[in-house]
Design a protein around this motif. Sequence first.
Motif: not given
Length: 328
Positions: A10-20, A22-24, A82-83
Amino acid sequence: MIVDLPSTTTSQVNKKLVELRESGGAVALGRVLTLVIVTSDGAEVEPALQAANDASREHPARVIVVAAGARQAAARLDAQIRIGGDAGASEVIVLRLYGPLADEGAGSVVPFLLPDTPIVVWWPSDAPDYPAKDPIGALAHRRITDSAAEEDPIGALRARARSYVDGDTDLAWTRLTSWRALLTASLDLPPFEPITAATVTGAGSSPSTDLLAAWLASYLEIPVRRVEHSRGPGIVSAVLERPSGNVEIVRPDGRSGTLTQPGQPDRTVALHRRDLRTCLAEELRRLDPDEVYENTLPGLTDIVRGEEPQETGTQEAPEQAEQAEQHT
């Protein structure tokens, strides 16, 4: 955009959400609620997500899908984000839980809940007998079930009545909105006479038919017969009896109905079955308890079951009956 995260945390998923985010830019902002979809069958995921994505255009949300995988497998969490165009007006997180994690859906959901937003849990099918006591259901302000999608629709509906808690609702009830509106409107026209009895006819496996009969019994305080009709899909007709003549709505084909009442010409009314997206969007509009639904449930014990009516010329063609859904 779809991002797969196999064997993750879950920590890695939340981290990926933050990256997305910031980039999107603002793709992950402006959410008004968190919708948690709980499935027990992987085949349910895509139809449920399609309905949620369509409804999200009216209710932007973070959608979290909890899909239980094989319990005999090793403990593993596979996630997908998915976004954008693949998520409607939402952002979607799909969590596939395997092994011992399959029974830990609530713990997997908590890290992704949006702060200070309502939580809605939806079981497309196989809902628990007591949704409010389910670990995921206990997190929610609203709990949406669908007794029509259960193996035993009528049994599931009666279980919902026994376990009702403020915030519970059922899509079998939501499908009745058009029927209830038409019946209510018909009583606003003269002659203004009391209703003495009612008959509701529909498929034996249609929980919506039971709920319509229970609603009439509860709010009009009259005897109501619930007649099973094997050839008609879902609700076939509703008849309100009064001294000067009956008010009748007959829908033999599941698409349009005829409203008949004394002193008025017969009218053709639109009574198409409401699709999943429409029903879900309606339920997401209110986050407070549904008092009318709550007051209707006790009426399930008051309805009297009758015999199937004799076949008439208004029966639908067999091929139409086979194509129509049976529960609405």
